[in-house]
Design a protein around this motif. Structure first.
Motif, short mmCIF file in Angstrom:
data_model
loop_
_atom_site.label_atom_id
_atom_site.label_comp_id
_atom_site.label_asym_id
_atom_site.label_seq_id
_atom_site.Cartn_x
_atom_site.Cartn_y
_atom_site.Cartn_z
N HIS A 212 -11.42 29.52 24.35
CA HIS A 212 -12.73 29.81 24.95
C HIS A 212 -13.69 28.66 24.74
CE1 HIS A 212 -16.62 31.80 25.56
NE2 HIS A 212 -15.97 32.74 26.22
N ALA A 213 -13.70 28.08 23.55
CA ALA A 213 -14.61 26.96 23.25
C ALA A 213 -14.26 25.73 24.09
CB ALA A 213 -14.54 26.63 21.76
N VAL A 214 -12.97 25.46 24.26
CA VAL A 214 -12.55 24.31 25.07
C VAL A 214 -12.95 24.50 26.52
CG1 VAL A 214 -10.55 23.05 25.95
CG2 VAL A 214 -10.65 23.68 23.53
N VAL A 215 -12.73 25.70 27.05
CA VAL A 215 -13.09 25.97 28.44
C VAL A 215 -14.60 25.88 28.63
CG1 VAL A 215 -13.06 27.70 30.28
CG2 VAL A 215 -11.05 27.40 28.83
N THR A 216 -15.37 26.40 27.68
CA THR A 216 -16.84 26.34 27.78
C THR A 216 -17.33 24.90 27.83
OG1 THR A 216 -17.08 28.44 26.58
CG2 THR A 216 -19.00 27.01 26.67
N GLN A 217 -16.74 24.05 27.00
CA GLN A 217 -17.11 22.64 27.01
C GLN A 217 -16.79 22.01 28.36
OE1 GLN A 217 -18.79 21.15 24.61
NE2 GLN A 217 -18.90 19.23 25.73
N HIS A 218 -15.67 22.38 28.92
CA HIS A 218 -15.29 21.86 30.24
C HIS A 218 -16.27 22.34 31.31
CE1 HIS A 218 -12.85 20.58 33.62
NE2 HIS A 218 -12.86 21.82 34.11
N LEU A 219 -16.72 23.59 31.21
CA LEU A 219 -17.68 24.12 32.18
C LEU A 219 -18.99 23.36 32.12
CD1 LEU A 219 -17.08 27.97 31.72
CD2 LEU A 219 -16.38 26.55 33.65
N LEU A 220 -19.44 23.02 30.92
CA LEU A 220 -20.67 22.24 30.78
C LEU A 220 -20.51 20.87 31.42
CD1 LEU A 220 -21.70 23.18 27.12
CD2 LEU A 220 -22.88 23.83 29.21
N PHE B 40 -41.52 12.52 38.82
CA PHE B 40 -41.10 13.70 38.06
C PHE B 40 -40.41 13.39 36.74
CE2 PHE B 40 -40.84 14.78 42.64
CZ PHE B 40 -41.87 15.71 42.68
N GLY B 41 -40.16 12.13 36.45
CA GLY B 41 -39.51 11.76 35.21
C GLY B 41 -38.03 11.47 35.41
N SER B 42 -37.39 11.02 34.36
CA SER B 42 -36.01 10.55 34.48
C SER B 42 -34.97 11.68 34.49
CB SER B 42 -35.69 9.59 33.32
OG SER B 42 -35.83 10.25 32.06
N CYS B 43 -35.33 12.89 34.00
CA CYS B 43 -34.38 14.00 33.97
C CYS B 43 -34.18 14.55 35.38
CB CYS B 43 -34.85 15.11 33.04
SG CYS B 43 -34.78 14.69 31.30
N VAL B 44 -32.95 14.52 35.86
CA VAL B 44 -32.66 14.91 37.23
C VAL B 44 -32.98 16.39 37.48
CG1 VAL B 44 -30.83 15.06 38.97
CG2 VAL B 44 -30.91 13.12 37.40
N VAL B 45 -32.82 17.24 36.46
CA VAL B 45 -33.08 18.68 36.65
C VAL B 45 -34.55 18.96 36.91
CG1 VAL B 45 -31.10 19.52 35.34
CG2 VAL B 45 -33.23 19.01 34.15
N GLY C 275 -34.31 32.41 36.83
CA GLY C 275 -34.10 31.15 36.13
C GLY C 275 -32.81 31.18 35.34
N ILE C 276 -32.11 30.04 35.29
CA ILE C 276 -30.85 30.01 34.56
C ILE C 276 -31.08 30.17 33.06
CG2 ILE C 276 -29.67 28.61 36.29
CD1 ILE C 276 -30.19 26.16 34.57
N ALA C 277 -32.29 29.84 32.58
CA ALA C 277 -32.58 29.98 31.16
C ALA C 277 -33.32 31.29 30.85
CB ALA C 277 -33.42 28.80 30.67
N SER D 217 -28.23 29.09 19.84
CA SER D 217 -27.30 28.12 20.41
C SER D 217 -27.45 27.98 21.91
CB SER D 217 -25.86 28.53 20.09
OG SER D 217 -25.56 29.78 20.68
N ILE D 218 -28.28 28.80 22.51
CA ILE D 218 -28.40 28.80 23.96
C ILE D 218 -29.04 27.50 24.47
CG2 ILE D 218 -29.60 29.95 25.87
CD1 ILE D 218 -29.17 32.57 24.36
N SER D 219 -29.91 26.91 23.67
CA SER D 219 -30.55 25.66 24.09
C SER D 219 -29.52 24.56 24.34
CB SER D 219 -31.55 25.20 23.03
OG SER D 219 -30.89 25.00 21.78
N LEU D 220 -28.31 24.71 23.77
CA LEU D 220 -27.27 23.72 23.98
C LEU D 220 -26.94 23.58 25.46
CD1 LEU D 220 -24.97 21.88 22.90
CD2 LEU D 220 -23.54 23.91 22.77
N HIS D 221 -26.90 24.70 26.18
CA HIS D 221 -26.58 24.65 27.61
C HIS D 221 -27.64 23.87 28.39
CE1 HIS D 221 -24.20 28.02 26.10
NE2 HIS D 221 -23.42 27.89 27.15
N VAL D 222 -28.90 24.14 28.10
CA VAL D 222 -29.98 23.45 28.78
C VAL D 222 -30.02 21.97 28.36
CG1 VAL D 222 -32.47 23.38 29.17
CG2 VAL D 222 -31.30 25.58 28.96
N ALA D 223 -29.70 21.70 27.10
CA ALA D 223 -29.69 20.32 26.62
C ALA D 223 -28.66 19.48 27.37
CB ALA D 223 -29.39 20.29 25.12
N HIS D 224 -27.52 20.08 27.72
CA HIS D 224 -26.51 19.36 28.49
C HIS D 224 -27.04 18.99 29.87
CE1 HIS D 224 -23.47 20.22 25.46
NE2 HIS D 224 -22.59 19.53 26.17
#
Length: 257
Positions: free
Chosen positions: A45-53, A79-84, A191-193, A227-234
């Motif tokens: 599950h952890a490997v697949v999650t990393q691949h999804l990110l 808007f700044g350098s962050c594409v999102v 919102g995704i977050a 740990s949810i901020s990890l997804h947004v950080a990616h």
């Protein structure tokens, strides 16, 4: 009794849990202790999650590659350098600079536009009641990939045009685990977050506790949403840096601003 998470964390947790290889492994009877079997499932599950990110980042890179350098520089300056953070990234607007005449209004953008009509040089309408286009494309691509791995994969039939379609996929997946998304009184934004609350479908107290415990283990969701901020950080690691032009870069940026 409930379990709190965010939509992006829930989406990836469910997509990882329903990966055909993991579903197949869970269904195989092996002479292993239950603890070891659970540990192997958690590692997969952890490997697949990393691949999804990583796939989600690739969707952002794809959005970036659809813009010309002038549009990228403009969005980066404003808007700044962050594409999102770029409105055109959320709406899925394409670059029309190579096809539009300088004196022609860019694609006739109006106040009631949808997310396929806006030029990246303008400020597209921000429909916050819908998910970002890159996220819709990301989920659609993953479900399509799973379907190619397993022709019997049941979740690739959803059209995935908007937030309701994505929530339908998530709800259907959750129903197989005995849970559902608690309806939210806030219906204006998608919102995704955004936080989502998961509750058991059963009304029996003992069964609710067991269901939530099983859900947390299966989806590898943290009891605390730290740990949810990890997804947004990616997402925010996908950035655009303006190319260095010794003679013209400063003036060009000033022109766009």
């Amino acid at each position: 009794m409930s379990l709190h998470t965010t939509r992006i964390a829930l989406t990836h947790a469910l997509l990882a849990a329903f990966h055909p290889s993991l579903v197949t492994f869970r269904g195989v009877s092996l002479p292993l202790p239950a603890e070891l079997h659970s540990r192997i499932c958690a590692d997969i599950h952890a490997v697949v999650t990393q691949h999804l990110l990583q796939c989600l980042q690739e969707c952002l890179h794809s959005s970036l590659s659809s813009l010309c350098e002038d549009c990228k520089t403009y969005n980066s300056c404003v808007f700044g350098s962050c594409v999102v953070d770029w409105p055109c990234t959320r709406t899925g607007a394409k670059c029309f600079c190579t096809t539009a005449e300088p004196s022609t209004p860019r694609n006739g953008v109006s106040d009631d536009c949808d997310y396929e009509c806006s030029s990246s040089f303008m400020l597209p309408c921000r429909d916050c009641s819908q998910p970002p286009m890159y996220f819709i494309n990301h989920v659609r691509d993953i479900l399509s990939t799973y379907s190619s791995l397993d022709p019997k994969f049941p979740y690739a039939k959803f059209p995935l045009r908007n937030g309701n379609d994505i929530d339908s996929v998530l709800s259907t997946m959750l129903s197989t685990l005995g849970c559902k998304i608690k309806p939210s009184p806030v219906m204006d934004n998608w919102g995704i977050a955004d936080e989502v609350v998961l509750v058991p479908s059963s009304t029996a107290t003992d069964e609710q506790q067991t269901t939530l415990a099983h859900l947390r283990i299966t989806l590898q969701l943290s009891p605390r949403p730290s740990s949810i901020s990890l997804h947004v950080a990616h997402l925010r690691t996908v950035t655009y840096q303006q190319p260095v032009r010794l003679d013209t870069s400063a003036g060009k940026c000033a022109l766009f601003v």
